[in-house]
Design an enzyme around this catalytic site. Structure first.
Site, short mmCIF file in Angstrom:
data_model
loop_
_atom_site.label_atom_id
_atom_site.label_comp_id
_atom_site.label_asym_id
_atom_site.label_seq_id
_atom_site.Cartn_x
_atom_site.Cartn_y
_atom_site.Cartn_z
N HIS A 188 39.87 42.81 26.78
CA HIS A 188 40.84 43.72 27.38
C HIS A 188 41.72 44.31 26.28
O HIS A 188 42.48 43.59 25.63
CB HIS A 188 41.69 42.97 28.39
CG HIS A 188 42.78 43.82 28.99
ND1 HIS A 188 42.52 44.77 29.94
CD2 HIS A 188 44.10 43.88 28.76
CE1 HIS A 188 43.64 45.38 30.28
NE2 HIS A 188 44.62 44.86 29.57
N ASP A 243 44.59 46.97 25.73
CA ASP A 243 45.56 47.90 26.32
C ASP A 243 45.53 49.20 25.54
O ASP A 243 45.69 49.23 24.32
CB ASP A 243 46.96 47.30 26.28
CG ASP A 243 47.13 46.18 27.30
OD1 ASP A 243 46.84 46.43 28.48
OD2 ASP A 243 47.54 45.07 26.91
N ASP A 269 44.22 43.87 34.79
CA ASP A 269 45.58 43.70 34.31
C ASP A 269 46.59 44.65 34.91
O ASP A 269 47.76 44.60 34.56
CB ASP A 269 45.59 43.85 32.77
CG ASP A 269 46.89 43.38 32.14
OD1 ASP A 269 47.46 42.39 32.61
OD2 ASP A 269 47.34 44.02 31.17
N HIS A 274 48.16 51.43 32.38
CA HIS A 274 49.07 50.51 33.05
C HIS A 274 50.16 49.91 32.17
O HIS A 274 50.90 49.02 32.64
CB HIS A 274 48.27 49.39 33.75
CG HIS A 274 47.54 48.46 32.83
ND1 HIS A 274 46.18 48.50 32.69
CD2 HIS A 274 47.98 47.48 32.01
CE1 HIS A 274 45.81 47.56 31.83
NE2 HIS A 274 46.89 46.95 31.40
#
Length: 1002
Positions: free
Chosen positions: A258, A260, A370, A574
């Site tokens: 993951h 970001d 997430d 996000h």
């Protein structure tokens, strides 16, 4: 027995830490290292290698925040290593100060510019070919470690304040030989020790494993680990060979990282993080063909394609081989609470189109581990994009309630249901440790009905993704007594198997509300305002460009629209739109939104010029009495202008304030409002009902202390309500033209409100001009309405959601701060009030009981205007803000929908004398045209997106006012889902909140 067990565990711990780990590398040799510090932003490889490099030694400080140091490493393995049995590697210690993802990172290149792999704290080696000379370059990034406690202010998140002092000291870079047997023993021990600590004390298997480890310790000489490691492995082999129980939980392990797309680093650094991680992944795939890695976010693939084409070519090969697996089908892993309906749809349109074009893959799942909660509209949007599965993880962070299911059907606002998995491992960056595997088995909620869950494994956020140690753990736990079984496979394989064994899964209806991070609806108001404005500018630009293309032959700017959408969608990531990134990220976002506005305004101006047939300067409606051609991009007719078209009208006037008592009254014959001497709204009556809307003075600004326990920019904790100051004292309440002007001052901040009422308008407008300089405060705007409502309605994508105004259950109480798009509504069966906004998302809506003095009970609607968290951006929201609100009494849900569009879509007035007929006309007021555009494939077909907005069934006629051959229903990607119909008028019947896309073939 207990003391004996404890002594063995302590002995094993010391052996592993002091002897085994240090024996993995058997030989080492020096290399030559030189360095060049890039003076500013990162530079391409070709530019970096052309510079002059100087000698650098271990211990040298390096790396001002956000800077880049290029290292050139040369050397050759000693000739005597030719007979050494092991794997030759380059070890790289950049001076790491902590764990992966929040640290220095590096990307290794060969001298010809091809990428080798990434370097990070737990993945700091480069495999080398035996006997060949070393000639490598390392692009080392000095990213600050901003993880910390997530509350303390830091200056490192902004280039202007980060300083230029070095963050790291270079460690040792050398050649080494990895002893394969010792390394394998290390993995054996790690797996069995992890398993042992998860097994119950009274289970014989725990003692069996303990004794096997004890025998290994007796066999392996700590002073000759290399010479005795094989014997140690032989001792452990029976314990590792004992197969899993037939009833063991079955885990599908999916490689994952993951990343970001921005957070505690800027967007420009994310592209480099992707390259480092993807290079690691491809390298692992070269060495282990069974390895599978799932990666979402088309944007991240696009960055690698554009900046690292050679690496992207290798990724495409691995995608074709089924190892590197695009998932999710979105442009980025977006927030799903705040993006508008069309923007949420475009996340899938742009993401899926990219995956189809680049890889020929249509992803079957949405992948959002997430994001901070999930809109109830998502099931329909995902299904309309052609996917059927959904995965999330974040709900494991809930503060109050635990989700009752791991695998379930998630039903959205229109009744569409998605097969959904919530991995019980409770994380999306597992290392496949015994603790993680045991947690997955223990937390699995469908025991007895299902048997399997998914575990994403790998270090994220630039930590390098999965490691060879994790793959070793997976192979050892494929079938191991006492452990869940582990199989590396793709997400689609997991979902297919899980769906097959759960033909009748449990069902969850409505939003997946995250009971945490509620402050993200409000933090970084400028970013949120930029998003809202961009969404509506895109609506206008596509509508008018499509109308002009059909009516006048205007050149529809398809490629530019795609570029602009990509930028807007990226910033819905996000940690960007929610306001939880460093200052650098939000400054970039604001600049990007300004650029988006300039580009779209140019397109709108050109399209309106073509439609109006003359040169002009776009402006708001002209002064009273002047006739102008007015364009209305809203889906409702207003002020004599048709929806989606233009008409020649006279500019409307606003009601003039008149003194009344110590205050002022605004009355336009439709609505009457009384503002008292304090600037509070004490009366609001609509002429149609004659009913008073206010239960107590409204337009009440309230200031709360806002110091959450954790995660400052993310959280609003419920105890904030206990400290509140009502800002009732006004500096002045005056009349300025058509508005009542209220000025207030408090702390270091000031607020000026302009309260006005347009001619014929059913809503009171309040413009808030705020100069905000508070710290750790929350500013609310309250309206206590004389409405007995046990639930509120809040706009979400393609509809609205109802939420309780009470706290009967823990699930109700947890929703003390909620998200809404353009409007909220509270009402009784025959009367309601709507509150619309132009860029505010955070709200709370509660019951107002009567008090001892007999005050009128009712329902209080409050908007969260501004916050002032100190982390990760210590200057969050400081400065000037203009936020608009409107209040519409006597409103139905349909009125609220209309008011939301009015508040966000001002008409445009231009010189012209001929009306512009809309391309599309719909005869049902509840059926909303959300988008009118030309087809993505460049065919010139007209695409129309509609939805039912009121929560009722609707039958509507959709009439195309242009020549076309046929019309067909499509999915979001404009692919047919029904046979074309040769008709000028299309009759559609929609269920509540149903989304429909129509393609008109020209």
């Amino acid at each position: 027995m207990h003391d004996d067990r404890r002594l063995t565990e302590e002995r094993l711990d010391r052996f592993t830490r002091e002897f085994l780990n240090g024996a993995v590398y058997s030989h080492s040799a020096q290399v030559t290292v030189t360095a060049w510090a890039a003076p500013g932003e990162p530079v391409p490889f070709a530019e970096a290698v052309a510079q002059e490099y100087a000698a650098i030694t271990p211990g040298t400080p390096w790396g001002a925040p956000w800077s880049t140091l290029w290292l050139h490493v040369t050397g050759a393995p000693p000739s005597e290593w030719s007979d050494v049995d092991g794997a030759l590697e380059l070890r790289v210690e950049l001076g790491f100060t902590g764990g992966p993802g929040f640290n220095a990172e590096g990307l290794v290149y060969r001298a010809d510019g091809t990428v080798v792999k990434g370097i990070s704290p737990f993945n700091a080696y480069v495999p080398l070919a035996p006997g060949e000379p070393v000639d490598l370059y390392i692009e080392a990034a000095a990213n600050p470690d901003l993880g910390g406690d997530f509350v303390s202010p830091t200056h490192l998140g902004d280039r202007e304040t980060a300083g230029d002092g070095p963050l790291y000291r270079l460690g040792t870079i050398d050649l080494a030989v990895r002893d394969r047997t010792v390394w394998e023993l290390q993995q054996d021990v790690w797996t069995l020790n992890g398993l042992m600590h998860e097994l119950p004390f009274d289970l014989p298997r725990r003692h069996e494993v303990l004794r096997a480890l004890e025998r290994m310790l007796d066999v392996v000489d700590p002073h000759d680990v290399a010479g005795t490691a094989a014997a140690g492995r032989a001792v452990l082999a029976p314990a590792l060979a004992s197969p899993a129980y037939g009833s063991a939980h079955r885990i599908t392990a999916v490689g994952h990282a993951h990343i970001d797309s921005a957070w505690l680093w800027p967007v420009r650094e994310t592209a480099r993080k992707c390259a480092r991680t993807f290079a690691n992944v491809v390298d692992l795939m070269d060495r282990d063909p069974s390895f599978r890695f799932a990666c979402s976010s088309a944007q991240q693939f696009a960055w690698v394609r554009d900046r690292y084409p050679e690496l992207f070519g290798r990724i495409k090969d691995k995608v074709a081989a089924g190892q590197f697996i695009p998932v999710g089908g979105m442009w980025v892993e977006a927030d799903t609470n705040m993006p508008g309906g069309e923007a949420m749809a475009r996340q899938f349109v742009m993401g899926k189109r990219f995956f189809l074009h680049e890889f020929g893959i249509d992803t079957p799942e949405a992948w959002l581990p997430d994001s901070f909660g999930y809109s109830a509209a998502m099931p329909q949007i995902v299904a309309a994009a052609g996917s059927q599965y959904f995965l999330t993880q974040k709900l494991s962070w809930n503060q109050t309630n635990r989700m009752p299911h791991s695998t379930f059907l998630w039903e959205g606002i229109d009744g569409t249901a998605l097969f959904t998995h919530f991995p019980p491992v409770d994380k999306y960056n597992s290392d496949l440790s015994g603790a993680d595997l045991a947690r997955a088995q223990k937390n699995y909620r469908e025991q007895g009905a299902g048997t399997r869950s998914l575990v994403p494994f790998g270090w994220g956020d630039g930590g390098g993704g999965p490691t060879r140690e994790m793959l070793a753990a997976a192979s050892r736990t494929a079938s191991l007594e006492g452990s869940p079984t582990v199989e590396i496979a793709s997400p689609a394989e997991f979902f297919d198997a899980a769906a097959a064994e759960l033909p009748h899964p449990p069902r969850w209806v409505g939003e997946l509300y995250l009971e945490f991070h509620r402050g993200t609806y409000t933090s970084q108001a400028n970013t949120k305002q930029g998003n809202r404005r961009s969404e509506h500018l895109l609506r206008e630009a596509e509508l008018w460009a499509a109308t002009a293309a059909v009516r006048t032959g205007f050149a529809y700017p398809l490629e530019e629209f795609e570029e602009v959408w990509h930028l807007v969608l990226l910033q819905q990531f996000h940690d960007i739109l929610p306001g939880s990134s460093i200052a650098w990220v939000h400054k970039d976002a604001e600049r990007n939104y300004a650029a988006v506005a300039r580009r779209l305004e140019r397109i709108i101006a050109a399209a309106l010029e073509a439609l109006a047939g003359s040169d002009y300067r776009t402006q708001r409606v002209a002064d009273a009495g002047e006739r102008r051609l007015v364009f209305n991009a809203a889906p409702h007719a207003r002020d004599g202008v048709p929806a989606l078209g233009a008409a020649v009208i006279e500019a409307p006037e606003s009601a003039q304030p008149t003194p009344e008592g110590s205050g002022f009254r605004l009355d336009n014959g439709v609505v009457s409002a009384l503002i008292d001497a304090r600037g509070l709204l004490v009366s609001l009556v609509d002429a149609a009902t004659g009913r008073e809307a206010m239960a107590a003075p409204g337009n009440l600004l309230q200031l709360h202390r806002d110091v959450p326990n954790h995660w400052e920019a993310w959280d609003i904790d419920s105890f904030y309500r206990r400290d509140v100051t009502d800002l009732v004292d006004a500096v002045a309440v005056t009349i300025d033209g058509e508005a009542v002007v209220v000025r207030r001052a408090f702390g270091d901040s000031t607020i000026m409100q302009r309260i006005s009422l347009r001619a014929g308008s059913p809503a009171l407008d309040i413009e808030n001009d705020i100069d905000w300089h508070e710290r750790q405060k929350l500013l609310k705007l309250a309206f206590p309405f004389d409405v007995h409502a046990d639930r509120s309605a809040a706009e979400t994508q393609f509809g609205h959601v109802f939420r309780p105004t009470h706290a009967n259950t823990s699930w109700d109480a947890a929703k003390f701060e909620i998200c809404a798009h353009r409007w909220v509504h509270v009402g009784e069966p025959d009367y309601g009030v709507a509150v619309a906004n132009d860029s505010t998302y955070g709200h709370d809506i509660t019951r107002r009981p009567s008090d001892a003095e007999g005050a009128t009970p009712g329902t209080v609607v409050r908007l969260s205007l501004l916050r002032a968290p100190r982390y990760p951006d210590p200057e969050t929201d400081q400065g000037r803000h203009r936020l608009a609100v409107s209040v519409r009494p006597g409103a139905t849900i349909g009125d609220a929908v209309e008011e939301g569009y009015r508040r966000n879509l001002a008409p445009r007035s231009v010189p012209g004398s001929a009306a512009v007929t809309p391309l599309i006309a719909v005869d049902h007021p509840g059926v909303i045209v959300e988008a009118v555009k030309l087809a993505e494939d460049g065919s010139g077909d007209v695409v129309v997106r509609l939805y039912e907005s009121r929560g009722t069934r609707a039958s509507a006629s959709v009439r195309a006012e242009f020549e076309h051959r046929s019309v067909v229903r499509t999915d979001l990607l404009e692919r047919p889902v029904a046979e074309p119909e040769p008709a000028d008028e299309t009759r559609i019947t929609l269920r509540p909140f149903q989304l429909v896309t129509l393609r008109f073939h020209r």
